[in-house]
Design a protein around this motif. Structure first.
Motif, mmCIF file in Angstrom:
data_model
loop_
_atom_site.group_PDB
_atom_site.id
_atom_site.type_symbol
_atom_site.label_atom_id
_atom_site.label_comp_id
_atom_site.label_asym_id
_atom_site.label_seq_id
_atom_site.Cartn_x
_atom_site.Cartn_y
_atom_site.Cartn_z
ATOM 1 N N LEU A 122 6.675 -28.003 88.687
ATOM 2 C CA LEU A 122 5.271 -28.049 89.088
ATOM 3 C C LEU A 122 4.720 -26.642 89.333
ATOM 4 N N SER A 123 5.562 -25.765 89.827
ATOM 5 C CA SER A 123 5.158 -24.372 90.020
ATOM 6 C C SER A 123 4.885 -23.708 88.674
ATOM 7 N N LEU A 124 5.726 -24.022 87.686
ATOM 8 C CA LEU A 124 5.578 -23.445 86.349
ATOM 9 C C LEU A 124 4.228 -23.802 85.735
ATOM 10 N N VAL A 125 3.759 -25.028 85.980
ATOM 11 C CA VAL A 125 2.488 -25.455 85.386
ATOM 12 C C VAL A 125 1.313 -25.282 86.352
ATOM 13 N N GLY A 126 1.558 -24.652 87.495
ATOM 14 C CA GLY A 126 0.481 -24.319 88.420
ATOM 15 C C GLY A 126 -0.042 -25.471 89.254
ATOM 16 N N LEU A 127 0.831 -26.412 89.591
ATOM 17 C CA LEU A 127 0.382 -27.587 90.351
ATOM 18 C C LEU A 127 1.148 -27.780 91.663
ATOM 19 N N SER A 128 1.712 -26.725 92.195
ATOM 20 C CA SER A 128 2.494 -26.845 93.425
ATOM 21 C C SER A 128 1.698 -27.457 94.570
ATOM 22 N N LYS A 129 0.410 -27.136 94.640
ATOM 23 C CA LYS A 129 -0.413 -27.613 95.754
ATOM 24 C C LYS A 129 -0.998 -29.007 95.510
ATOM 25 N N LYS A 130 -0.764 -29.556 94.333
ATOM 26 C CA LYS A 130 -1.356 -30.847 93.986
ATOM 27 C C LYS A 130 -0.302 -31.947 93.891
ATOM 28 N N TYR A 131 0.871 -31.707 94.438
ATOM 29 C CA TYR A 131 1.975 -32.633 94.205
ATOM 30 C C TYR A 131 1.741 -34.024 94.788
ATOM 31 N N LYS A 132 0.860 -34.132 95.768
ATOM 32 C CA LYS A 132 0.584 -35.437 96.378
ATOM 33 C C LYS A 132 -0.607 -36.160 95.737
ATOM 34 N N ALA A 133 -1.306 -35.486 94.845
ATOM 35 C CA ALA A 133 -2.506 -36.071 94.240
ATOM 36 C C ALA A 133 -2.143 -37.134 93.208
ATOM 37 N N PHE A 134 -3.024 -38.107 93.053
ATOM 38 C CA PHE A 134 -2.842 -39.147 92.052
ATOM 39 C C PHE A 134 -3.637 -38.772 90.797
ATOM 40 N N PRO A 135 -3.261 -39.312 89.639
ATOM 41 C CA PRO A 135 -3.924 -38.937 88.385
ATOM 42 C C PRO A 135 -5.439 -39.016 88.426
ATOM 43 N N ASN A 136 -5.999 -40.059 89.096
ATOM 44 C CA ASN A 136 -7.455 -40.202 89.106
ATOM 45 C C ASN A 136 -8.143 -39.166 89.998
ATOM 46 N N GLU A 137 -7.358 -38.376 90.713
ATOM 47 C CA GLU A 137 -7.907 -37.309 91.544
ATOM 48 C C GLU A 137 -7.829 -35.947 90.852
ATOM 49 N N LEU A 138 -7.350 -35.943 89.616
ATOM 50 C CA LEU A 138 -7.138 -34.702 88.878
ATOM 51 C C LEU A 138 -8.118 -34.560 87.731
ATOM 52 N N SER A 139 -8.381 -33.323 87.357
ATOM 53 C CA SER A 139 -9.172 -33.063 86.154
ATOM 54 C C SER A 139 -8.308 -33.347 84.925
ATOM 55 N N GLY A 140 -8.950 -33.365 83.759
ATOM 56 C CA GLY A 140 -8.196 -33.577 82.524
ATOM 57 C C GLY A 140 -7.137 -32.511 82.307
ATOM 58 N N GLN A 143 -4.237 -33.143 84.638
ATOM 59 C CA GLN A 143 -3.418 -34.258 84.169
ATOM 60 C C GLN A 143 -2.516 -33.828 83.014
ATOM 61 N N GLN A 144 -3.040 -32.981 82.146
ATOM 62 C CA GLN A 144 -2.205 -32.516 81.039
ATOM 63 C C GLN A 144 -1.091 -31.602 81.529
ATOM 64 N N ARG A 145 -1.346 -30.855 82.591
ATOM 65 C CA ARG A 145 -0.291 -30.035 83.195
ATOM 66 C C ARG A 145 0.830 -30.916 83.753
ATOM 67 N N VAL A 146 0.444 -32.038 84.374
ATOM 68 C CA VAL A 146 1.453 -32.978 84.865
ATOM 69 C C VAL A 146 2.253 -33.530 83.698
ATOM 70 N N SER A 147 1.558 -33.867 82.626
ATOM 71 C CA SER A 147 2.217 -34.377 81.430
ATOM 72 C C SER A 147 3.213 -33.358 80.878
ATOM 73 N N LEU A 148 2.828 -32.090 80.891
ATOM 74 C CA LEU A 148 3.728 -31.027 80.441
ATOM 75 C C LEU A 148 4.952 -30.917 81.352
ATOM 76 N N ALA A 149 4.697 -30.952 82.650
ATOM 77 C CA ALA A 149 5.804 -30.874 83.605
ATOM 78 C C ALA A 149 6.784 -32.014 83.397
ATOM 79 N N ARG A 150 6.271 -33.200 83.211
ATOM 80 C CA ARG A 150 7.116 -34.371 82.971
ATOM 81 C C ARG A 150 7.915 -34.208 81.678
ATOM 82 N N ALA A 151 7.282 -33.617 80.665
ATOM 83 C CA ALA A 151 7.935 -33.465 79.370
ATOM 84 C C ALA A 151 9.082 -32.470 79.388
ATOM 85 N N ILE A 152 9.014 -31.468 80.266
ATOM 86 C CA ILE A 152 10.034 -30.408 80.242
ATOM 87 C C ILE A 152 11.019 -30.481 81.401
ATOM 88 N N VAL A 153 10.827 -31.429 82.329
ATOM 89 C CA VAL A 153 11.646 -31.435 83.542
ATOM 90 C C VAL A 153 13.124 -31.685 83.235
#
Length: 228
Positions: A122-140, A143-153
């Protein structure tokens, strides 16, 4: 890393999607897959993911012959591949941390491994501070950063990105491409299907152009070369 040898795909409705395709992609490459809509790019990706079978020819990915592996082995094969889609495909009931952790739980990672790895990614994709947020609370873009994090974890050797910037604004697109370049520099092979001419032309990576199911062009430091 990837070898298509005389690969042809004809769907049941007699639509010829790929015709005698021969492609080799080396470990660590960053390759753009381009071409007009309906050219065969999606079929190429589906074959890589073992979602459809070629009608003829041989496909080898990371020393695995996809034409020979059994159905029960497919989930284990896919675990070695990260995938990012245009529409993100996050689980809406899970927060950012849980969406990324889910990918690790699927392969049987321990809670300790998850607690160690997810914050790092999450730090790599710049979302360390958003770890508790749900998808509908995120910008597009988020959300794609989360998708990237999930893809490379799970440290995939291959990352397939299917129109990953298709729903993003230009500034966010650049940010996502920067992350993809960092992932590639760390050693992950990337195959990215895209219609984004500016991205392809600016990055000057290898470009494989597919047209009417055949490889029309394969250039190192190539250009997009199509108008949709």
């Amino acid at each position: 890393m990837i070898k298509f040898e005389n690969v042809t795909k004809v769907y049941n409705n007699n639509v010829l999607a790929l015709s005698n395709v021969n492609i080799e992609i080396d470990n660590g490459e960053f390759v753009f897959l381009v071409g007009p809509s309906g050219a065969g790019k999606s079929t190429f990706i589906k074959i890589l993911l073992k979602e459809v079978e070629p009608s003829s020819g041989t496909v080898i990915v990371n020393d695995t012959n996809l034409t020979e592996i059994k159905r029960g082995e497919v989930p284990y094969y896919r675990r070695k591949i990260g995938v990012v889609f245009q529409d993100f495909r996050l689980i809406p009931s899970l927060n950012v941390y849980e969406n990324v952790a889910f990918a690790m739980r699927v392969i049987g990672a321990s809670s300790r491994e998850i607690r160690k790895k997810v914050p790092t990614v999450l730090s790599l994709v710049g979302l360390s501070k958003k770890y508790k947020a749900f998808p509908n609370e995120l910008s597009g873009g988020e959300q794609q950063r989360v998708s990237l994090a999930r893809a490379i974890v799970n440290n995939p050797s291959l990352l397939i990105a299917d129109e990953p910037t298709g729903n993003l604004d230009p500034e966010t697109t650049l940010e996502i491409m920067d992350i993809l370049q960092d992932i590639n520099r760390a050693g992950t092979t990337i195959v990215m299907a895209t219609h984004a001419k500016d991205i392809v032309d600016n990055m000057k990576k290898r470009v494989i152009a597919i047209e009417k199911g055949t490889v029309a062009r394969d250039e190192q430091r190539g250009r997009y070369g199509y108008e949709d």
